[in-house]
Scaffold this active site. Structure first.
Site, PDB file in Angstrom:
ATOM      1  N   GLU A   1       0.882  -1.176   0.000  1.00  0.00           N
ATOM      2  CA  GLU A   1       0.000   0.000   0.000  1.00  0.00           C
ATOM      3  C   GLU A   1       0.914   1.218   0.000  1.00  0.00           C
ATOM      4  O   GLU A   1       1.388   1.647   1.048  1.00  0.00           O
ATOM      5  CB  GLU A   1      -0.895  -0.011   1.252  1.00  0.00           C
ATOM      6  CG  GLU A   1      -1.884  -1.168   1.311  1.00  0.00           C
ATOM      7  CD  GLU A   1      -3.067  -0.988   0.363  1.00  0.00           C
ATOM      8  OE1 GLU A   1      -3.332   0.157  -0.053  1.00  0.00           O
ATOM      9  OE2 GLU A   1      -3.714  -1.995   0.043  1.00  0.00           O
TER      10      GLU A   1
ATOM     11  N   CYS B   1      -2.201   9.531   2.440  1.00  0.00           N
ATOM     12  CA  CYS B   1      -1.701   8.933   1.196  1.00  0.00           C
ATOM     13  C   CYS B   1      -2.577   9.287  -0.005  1.00  0.00           C
ATOM     14  O   CYS B   1      -2.094   9.353  -1.123  1.00  0.00           O
ATOM     15  CB  CYS B   1      -1.596   7.418   1.347  1.00  0.00           C
ATOM     16  SG  CYS B   1      -3.154   6.654   1.821  1.00  0.00           S
TER      17      CYS B   1
HETATM   18  P1  NAD Z   1       8.032   4.659   5.100  1.00  0.00           P
HETATM   19  O1  NAD Z   1       8.055   3.832   3.869  1.00  0.00           O
HETATM   20  O2  NAD Z   1       9.175   5.545   5.399  1.00  0.00           O
HETATM   21  O3  NAD Z   1       7.879   3.714   6.407  1.00  0.00           O
HETATM   22  C1  NAD Z   1       6.880   2.739   6.526  1.00  0.00           C
HETATM   23  C2  NAD Z   1       7.355   1.667   7.488  1.00  0.00           C
HETATM   24  O4  NAD Z   1       8.550   1.086   6.993  1.00  0.00           O
HETATM   25  C3  NAD Z   1       7.632   2.141   8.906  1.00  0.00           C
HETATM   26  O5  NAD Z   1       7.085   1.218   9.827  1.00  0.00           O
HETATM   27  C4  NAD Z   1       9.130   2.139   8.993  1.00  0.00           C
HETATM   28  O6  NAD Z   1       9.584   1.796  10.283  1.00  0.00           O
HETATM   29  C5  NAD Z   1       9.534   1.056   8.014  1.00  0.00           C
HETATM   30  N1  NAD Z   1      10.842   1.327   7.420  1.00  0.00           N
HETATM   31  C6  NAD Z   1      11.397   2.526   7.159  1.00  0.00           C
HETATM   32  N2  NAD Z   1      12.605   2.377   6.577  1.00  0.00           N
HETATM   33  C7  NAD Z   1      12.830   1.052   6.481  1.00  0.00           C
HETATM   34  C8  NAD Z   1      13.905   0.253   5.979  1.00  0.00           C
HETATM   35  N3  NAD Z   1      15.001   0.815   5.458  1.00  0.00           N
HETATM   36  N4  NAD Z   1      13.795  -1.091   6.029  1.00  0.00           N
HETATM   37  C9  NAD Z   1      12.685  -1.646   6.548  1.00  0.00           C
HETATM   38  N5  NAD Z   1      11.643  -0.945   7.048  1.00  0.00           N
HETATM   39  C10 NAD Z   1      11.706   0.381   7.017  1.00  0.00           C
HETATM   40  O7  NAD Z   1       6.664   5.450   5.032  1.00  0.00           O
HETATM   41  P2  NAD Z   1       6.131   6.560   6.012  1.00  0.00           P
HETATM   42  O8  NAD Z   1       6.998   7.763   5.892  1.00  0.00           O
HETATM   43  O9  NAD Z   1       5.882   5.988   7.349  1.00  0.00           O
HETATM   44  O10 NAD Z   1       4.710   6.856   5.344  1.00  0.00           O
HETATM   45  C11 NAD Z   1       4.572   7.733   4.256  1.00  0.00           C
HETATM   46  C12 NAD Z   1       4.353   7.006   2.967  1.00  0.00           C
HETATM   47  O11 NAD Z   1       3.383   6.000   3.130  1.00  0.00           O
HETATM   48  C13 NAD Z   1       3.818   7.922   1.884  1.00  0.00           C
HETATM   49  O12 NAD Z   1       4.434   7.611   0.661  1.00  0.00           O
HETATM   50  C14 NAD Z   1       2.347   7.569   1.831  1.00  0.00           C
HETATM   51  O13 NAD Z   1       1.717   7.849   0.613  1.00  0.00           O
HETATM   52  C15 NAD Z   1       2.377   6.119   2.127  1.00  0.00           C
HETATM   53  N6  NAD Z   1       1.102   5.669   2.641  1.00  0.00           N
HETATM   54  C16 NAD Z   1       0.344   4.835   1.889  1.00  0.00           C
HETATM   55  C17 NAD Z   1      -0.898   4.454   2.363  1.00  0.00           C
HETATM   56  C18 NAD Z   1      -1.790   3.543   1.585  1.00  0.00           C
HETATM   57  O14 NAD Z   1      -2.752   3.051   2.167  1.00  0.00           O
HETATM   58  N7  NAD Z   1      -1.524   3.265   0.318  1.00  0.00           N
HETATM   59  C19 NAD Z   1      -1.340   4.908   3.598  1.00  0.00           C
HETATM   60  C20 NAD Z   1      -0.525   5.744   4.322  1.00  0.00           C
HETATM   61  C21 NAD Z   1       0.710   6.124   3.852  1.00  0.00           C
END
Ligand code: NAD
Length: 467
Positions: free
Chosen positions: A221, A255
């Protein structure tokens, strides 16, 4: 905005031991019966209802989230999703009969949904309670064990999930792991039966390559830039209200927030006037004082957003306060398509407004970029709406609205292309965490020789007739 207790990663955290423990529960078959599934879902509902104030407090601490928005988008959303799942679960679990070809008669064929096993759910920070628990509803409904990994960027929400989930749910079937990259990396090294990831494209690629090592199926997602098309037939005052509501909700950190607007030239000025009038109506002339507007989650994101302000001409807004991580909802004009503002997902309260000649040009603009998670069309013209629907591809669409397709339980929520793969919500969540097993049952009281050697022309002729 001071953080309440932060859940530190457990020093004794052992990902392999955790997964082994959950897998043992899974192999005991305890999670398969509908009774266990419904009991867990009822407990999850109790968790949300009994801790509403504490959960809203965590959201206020992490995001300065207005209580009404926290209640609507996280608490109430989860309650409705759990109640819908409890109501429908029995029928979702039923085998679905399929017609059996004559040549296989007597016999019966059906699709039998079965749980996948042990799932990993990785959540982001922007709706930190809802986006951790909504996938868990699907995982539990489908009879799985699950590990939930909330985001370290929303520490108060992570802490409250880590403290409450073990109190309410079967501890041998559901676990919470807090922490950041090292903990998530350790989890991703394990073998899972499904990984459900919500977050950005960059980490989505890390998750998918980790999953590939074990051939684990993934739901991704992700995000992206969700465009809004406004044509000359749109009802501009309603458009402005719905658009500002969707962009201001959680200060644009959604998002599926409207990312940028493509407006037909002839209505650009009246649309901008209507947007400004709506901003004044919703948040007054000192929006920083409004209790109905969230703050930016971290200094990193605050600075990132401020640096993009110079990518266009501010036509309204532009105020900010680093102490509070406040950024006013800002309308921007004269934004170059090459700027960062138009290349990156904004994920904050900046709204570029780009002029197009007509709907065809808007469609070309959208189609020249990665497929968005959501697309919004404001128009009173049915044929223009149909043109946009049929000629563009996106995870979801609202016509004359934004964001609200998310809350319709029958609609699958997910992306396409770089905005994600797979979907969930309602029955789609149950399907995501189930394997649809095809089953053929045959009795043995008859056993026509038609299929067996020695083969001959008569057998072929009869087989052709029967299938
Ligand atoms: P992110 O990808 O930075 O982090 C998401 C998760 O991944 C967190 O739990 C984080 O701890 C983990 N993570 C971060 N870096 C990592 C790594 N190197 N290795 C493994 N895990 C890691 O996203 P975010 O900043 O928390 O959220 C924002 C993004 O999420 C935006 O792009 C937004 O559009 C998207 N989003 C999508 C939806 C959807 O339903 N499609 C909903 C909300 C947010």
């Amino acid at each position: 905005m001071s953080a309440i207790a932060v859940a530190p990663p457990s020093p004794s955290f052992d990902a392999a031991a955790l997964v082994a423990r959950l897998r043992q529960t899974w192999q005991s078959d305890r999670t398969r019966p509908i009774g266990w599934r419904k009991a867990q879902l009822r407990r999850l509902l109790d968790l949300v209802k009994e801790n509403e104030q504490a959960l809203l407090g965590a959201l206020a601490s992490d995001l300065g989230r207005p209580s009404f928005e926290g209640w609507l988008a996280e608490i109430r959303y989860l309650e409705l999703e759990i109640e819908h799942t409890l109501k429908e679960l029995h029928s979702w679990m039923k085998p679905e009969r399929q017609s059996t070809p004559m040549v296989l008669q007597p016999g019966s064929a059906y699709v039998l949904p079965e749980p996948l096993g042990v799932a990993l759910i990785i959540a982001p920070w922007n709706y930190p309670i809802q986006l951790a628990l909504a996938p868990l509803i699907g995982a539990l409904a489908a009879g799985n064990c699950a590990v939930v990994k909330p985001s370290e960027v929303s520490p108060a929400s992570s802490a409250i999930l880590a403290s409450l989930l073990p109190k309410y749910l079967d501890k041998d079937a559901v676990a919470v792991v807090t922490g950041a990259v090292p903990e998530t990396t350790a989890l991703l090294e394990q073998r899972w039966d499904h990984i459900f990831f919500t977050g950005g494209e960059r980490v989505g690629k890390i998750v998918m390559s980790a999953a590939a090592k074990h051939l684990t199926p993934v739901t991704l997602e992700l995000g992206g830039k969700s465009p809004v098309i406004v044509d000359k037939t749109a009802n501009l005052s309603v458009t402005a209200k719905r658009l500002i509501w969707g962009k201001a909700f959680n200060a644009g950190q959604t998002c599926i927030a409207p990312d940028y607007v493509l407006v037909e030239d002839s209505v650009k000025r009246p649309l901008v006037d209507a947007l400004i009038a709506t901003l004044m109506e919703f948040f007054g002339d000192t929006p920083k004082a409004s209790p109905d507007y969230s703050r930016i989650v971290s200094d990193h994101h605050f600075k990132r957003l401020l640096s993009m302000l110079s990518d266009g001409t501010v036509v309204h807004g532009g105020d900010s306060d680093p102490e509070q991580r406040f950024i006013e909802l800002t309308l921007l004009d004269e934004v170059s398509p090459e700027s960062r503002l138009m290349q990156e997902e904004i994920f904050g309260p900046l709204l570029p407004i780009i002029t197009v000649k007509d709907v065809d040009e808007a469609v070309r603009f959208v189609n020249a970029r990665p497929k968005p998670l959501a697309l919004y069309m404001f128009s009173g013209d049915r044929s223009a709406q149909q043109k946009v629907l049929s000629r563009t591809s996106s995870g979801g669409v609202c016509i004359n609205d934004c964001i609200n397709h998310f809350v319709v339980p029958g609609l699958p929520f997910g992306g396409v292309g770089t905005s994600g793969m797979g979907g969930y919500h309602g029955k789609h969540s149950f399907d995501t965490f189930s394997h649809n097993k095809g089953v053929l049952e045959k009795p043995t009281f008859v056993d026509p020789a038609l299929r067996y050697p020695p083969y001959n022309d008569a057998k072929k002729k009869w087989t052709r007739r029967l299938m």
